[in-house]
Design an enzyme around this catalytic site. Structure first.
Site, PDB file in Angstrom:
ATOM      1  N   ASP A 273      22.345  -0.531  23.926  1.00 11.21           N
ATOM      2  CA  ASP A 273      21.506  -0.695  25.108  1.00 11.21           C
ATOM      3  C   ASP A 273      20.981   0.625  25.656  1.00 11.21           C
ATOM      4  O   ASP A 273      20.278   0.631  26.661  1.00 11.21           O
ATOM      5  CB  ASP A 273      22.283  -1.410  26.222  1.00 11.21           C
ATOM      6  CG  ASP A 273      23.368  -0.515  26.822  1.00 11.21           C
ATOM      7  OD1 ASP A 273      23.921   0.316  26.078  1.00 11.21           O
ATOM      8  OD2 ASP A 273      23.638  -0.650  28.028  1.00 11.21           O
TER       9      ASP A 273
ATOM     10  N   ASP B  13      21.422   5.085  21.550  1.00 10.12           N
ATOM     11  CA  ASP B  13      21.556   4.138  20.445  1.00 10.12           C
ATOM     12  C   ASP B  13      20.274   4.020  19.621  1.00 10.12           C
ATOM     13  O   ASP B  13      20.291   3.411  18.546  1.00 10.12           O
ATOM     14  CB  ASP B  13      21.916   2.745  20.984  1.00 10.12           C
ATOM     15  CG  ASP B  13      23.221   2.746  21.754  1.00 10.12           C
ATOM     16  OD1 ASP B  13      24.172   3.379  21.273  1.00 10.12           O
ATOM     17  OD2 ASP B  13      23.279   2.130  22.832  1.00 10.12           O
TER      18      ASP B  13
ATOM     19  N   CYS C  96       0.841  -1.204   0.000  1.00 13.32           N
ATOM     20  CA  CYS C  96       0.000   0.000   0.000  1.00 13.32           C
ATOM     21  C   CYS C  96       0.874   1.251   0.000  1.00 13.32           C
ATOM     22  O   CYS C  96       0.630   2.204  -0.756  1.00 13.32           O
ATOM     23  CB  CYS C  96      -0.913   0.012   1.228  1.00 13.32           C
ATOM     24  SG  CYS C  96      -2.077  -1.356   1.336  1.00 13.32           S
TER      25      CYS C  96
ATOM     26  N   ASP D 206      27.641  -0.893  19.903  1.00 13.45           N
ATOM     27  CA  ASP D 206      27.875   0.186  20.860  1.00 13.45           C
ATOM     28  C   ASP D 206      28.908  -0.308  21.874  1.00 13.45           C
ATOM     29  O   ASP D 206      29.010  -1.512  22.139  1.00 13.45           O
ATOM     30  CB  ASP D 206      26.556   0.536  21.560  1.00 13.45           C
ATOM     31  CG  ASP D 206      26.759   1.495  22.721  1.00 13.45           C
ATOM     32  OD1 ASP D 206      27.347   2.563  22.500  1.00 13.45           O
ATOM     33  OD2 ASP D 206      26.346   1.149  23.842  1.00 13.45           O
TER      34      ASP D 206
END
Length: 720
Positions: free
Chosen positions: A612, A616, A19, A415
């Site tokens: 975490d 991030d 769509c 990270d």
């Protein structure tokens, strides 16, 4: 020509990524328009030239495509709660009425003779499934066909309608033929389960964005005529002078005019250590002032704050993702028209050489053998088993797309803080001067840091306790914000803090000797006592014990591992060396992390991101597949595609392995689903398959698909 303008439209009525693609295609056909439609957030970012078109024309184009649109109000989020509840209600109704029909099918398949359920009861059970729960497929099929395409909605609507219609004719007039109510109902129920899981994922996306917005304080202490008063955040303008008290969150972005303090910026940088702030330093909305008072001038408000930028990055990066049935949709574009043509040719041919009854029976046989039961089961069953196995192994997979994409990763950005490392500072080692016992060094430092609320002070005091060093609080204690502490330990004046701070008290050697630790990637705390340097304590965020082994395993799987960190160059380089990562970037803010991920994707890599923290979130959202540690922030977990319940990265290689095995099963299932159609449709057209045999073949294809999917239950995570 007038300058280009940007407008964001809220789009309603989309049911799948196809769509979004149709709306985007229609908008881009307009002169001077460049559009990007985001299915996940139900918005369209449209750039246009006012001289060639206007907002009304854009909205009209969306409506002509069969959807609705309005100008999106900035600062608001799409509420998917209603959609989530509606999807669950449709699935629940379908499941309740389908289960008895499946029981009937099982009895018949077991060879127990006549049906135990009257035809009129089967008809009554199938009707609400077909026309209430299945109404969304009729709407989607109509929109798809009107735009000249054929998607999964068309396939589901066509197959289930023919199975239902033929069965209804049998109930009302023929009475002695086989019925196929259970086939159509099962297809609708399984596909609705996928739609419900999709709606739940979109609702969680809204929750992630809302939790970011909630971080922004609602009031600020502003300076007016030399007095402080608390005002609503809406009254703060660029240039407004405001004060941030100890323990308060910074209301808006600004620059420090007066005062000194340490500010916890972990929500931006992910780093556990607070940042010292003094005159001229920048402060950011939603960061937390820890001790001293800061007087600031507002430089960014509303949409111009760094926090607002993070929110926009997450919203934009949560783009429309390919539906689980993407391959089936593509095939349906050719398969559906072909089946209809074959059925019509079969009807006309048999009617010409025979009569109405064989023409109808053989045409229905074509449509029944083409009914997408196995196609509807092919992907969902493999995904259900795969996701279930992952959950048992502590790998929570947010959506099917993540499970499909994880196996294709070529680059994984990690990270640093809280992901590769433990996420909080700890004492790496104490380096005492010659003739100074280690115990004395720790005793003085711990006495000065006793009861400290600063993360470094807490780490030093905790380390001393772990080593059994006895100490009592220093007398006449004094903290110098951003520099260090001083007090009397055993009646002697002592200092602990930055080497510069200790050097300023008549110990120039402190600064010079500290250079030996410049490459350690740690914060160096110098400790001195009455004109004598006692030594240094190195404090840093320690690497998780499993990180190096996991990086090595990922490499062996063909995945390049790289690191992103908001920390300084030295600290990042030290961690990268320790875990065996060669490619890294240090000193990056959230926008930089997201840009790095996007740049890697633009270079052709299939990119994963693991983190975490709130900082991030934009990078997690920008990645093809994102991973969050369960011990991290709720925003990271809500934004990520895959959550690892263990507090380390071991789940990432396991998730990649599970993904590869599941995708293999999906491909095998699609083969099983289509091979029956390819072989069965010609036989049905030639009159060699009755509807009953066609239905049996269709059921056999479904059994093949389900059995193959269940083989995934053999998968177990690797034990290192």
């Amino acid at each position: 020509m007038a300058s280009e303008e940007l407008v964001e439209l809220a789009v309603q009525g989309m049911t799948c990524a196809a769509c979004a693609a149709r709306i985007e295609k229609g908008l881009n056909r307009l002169a001077g328009v460049s559009a990007n439609v985001n299915f996940a957030t139900e918005t369209a970012q449209v750039r246009f030239h006012p001289g060639q078109t206007d907002v009304a024309a854009l909205i009209d184009t969306v409506r002509r495509a069969g959807y609705d649109a309005r100008v999106h109000e900035q600062g608001t989020l799409a509420d998917h709660t209603v959609e989530h509840r509606a999807a669950f209600r449709e699935f629940l109704v379908a499941a309740v009425f389908t289960i008895p029909l499946l029981g009937e099918m099982a009895v018949m398949s077991a060879g127990h003779g006549a049906a135990f359920m009257p035809l009129w009861l089967q008809f009554a059970l199938a009707t609400p499934v077909q026309f209430y729960s299945g109404a969304r497929f009729y709407r989607g099929a109509w929109k798809s066909l009107r735009s000249g395409a054929a998607n999964m909605d068309v396939l589901v609507a066509l197959g289930t309608t023919m199975a239902y219609a033929y069965s209804a004719v049998v109930v009302l007039w023929l009475h002695h033929q086989h019925v196929y109510f259970e086939a159509g109902a099962a297809v609708i129920t399984l596909v609705l389960l996928g739609k419900y899981l999709e709606a739940r994922a979109k609702a969680r996306t809204s929750k992630a964005l809302a939790s970011l917005i909630e971080l922004q304080p609602q009031t600020a202490w502003v300076e007016t005529d030399g007095a402080l008063r608390e005002v609503s955040l809406e009254l703060v303008q660029v240039g407004t002078i405001y004060v941030v008290r100890p323990g308060d969150s910074v209301p808006v972005d600004g620059v420090v005019l007066d005062g000194q303090s340490s500010v916890n910026e972990s929500m931006l940088t992910g780093e556990s250590l607070p940042v010292s702030k003094k005159q001229g330093a920048l402060v950011f909305a939603a960061t937390v002032n820890e001790n001293g008072m800061l007087r600031c001038r507002a430089t960014g408000i509303g949409r111009d704050t760094l926090l607002a930028g993070i929110i926009r990055l997450v919203a934009q990066a949560q783009g429309s993702k390919a539906p689980v049935q993407a391959l089936a949709d593509r095939v349906a574009g050719v398969f559906v028209p072909a089946v209809v043509v074959v059925a019509l040719v079969t009807f006309c041919g048999w009617f010409y050489v025979g009569s109405l009854e064989p023409a109808l029976i053989n045409a229905v046989s074509v449509l029944v053998i083409a009914c997408p039961c196995a196609l509807g089961l092919a992907t969902p069953t493999a995904l259900m088993v795969g996701i279930g196995r992952g959950a048992k192994a502590g790998i929570l997979i947010r959506n099917a797309v993540a499970l499909e994409r994880a196996g294709g990763l070529t680059l994984l950005w990690l990270d640093k803080t809280g992901t590769l490392t433990e996420g909080h500072p700890g004492v790496l080692r104490a380096v005492a001067e010659v003739s100074v016992p280690d115990v004395q060094l720790l005793h003085v430092a711990a006495a000065l840091e006793y009861g400290s609320e600063h993360p470094i002070g807490k780490a030093i005091a905790a380390s001393a306790r772990e080593m059994g060093v006895e100490f009592t609080p220093a007398d006449r204690f004094e903290a110098v914000t951003g520099k260090g502490v001083t007090g009397l330990v055993g009646g002697k004046r002592a200092w602990a803090g930055s080497p510069e701070f200790v050097a300023s008290h008549g110990l120039p050697d402190a600064r010079a000797r500290s250079q030996a630790f410049a490459d350690a990637g740690a914060t160096v705390v110098a400790v001195a006592e009455e004109g004598r340097l006692l030594g240094f304590i190195l404090v840093a965020d320690r690497v998780r014990a499993s990180s190096a082994a996991i990086v090595s395993r990922l490499r062996s799987m063909g995945v390049e591992v790289a690191m992103l960190s908001g920390d300084r160059e030295g600290a990042a380089a030290a961690i990268a060396r320790e875990v065996g990562i060669q490619r890294y970037r240090a000193g990056v803010l959230p926008a930089d992390k997201a840009s790095e991920v996007s740049r890697s994707r633009a270079d052709g890599a299939v990119v994963g991101m693991a983190g975490d923290g709130i900082n991030d979130a934009p990078a997690l959202a920008a990645a093809d597949v994102s991973f969050a540690l369960a011990g991290g922030t709720g925003v990271a977990i809500d934004t990520a595609d895959i959550t690892l319940m263990r507090a380390d990265l071991a789940g990432i290689p396991d998730a990649i392995d599970l993904s590869r095995r599941t995708v293999d099963k999906i491909r095998q299932n699609l083969f099983f689903a289509f091979i029956y159609n390819v072989l069965g449709i010609p036989l049905a057209a030639l009159g060699m398959l009755s509807p009953v045999i066609a239905g049996a073949a269709m059921a056999l294809s479904s059994v093949s698909v389900v059995s193959n999917s269940l083989l995934l239950n053999r998968w177990v995570p690797r034990k290192d």
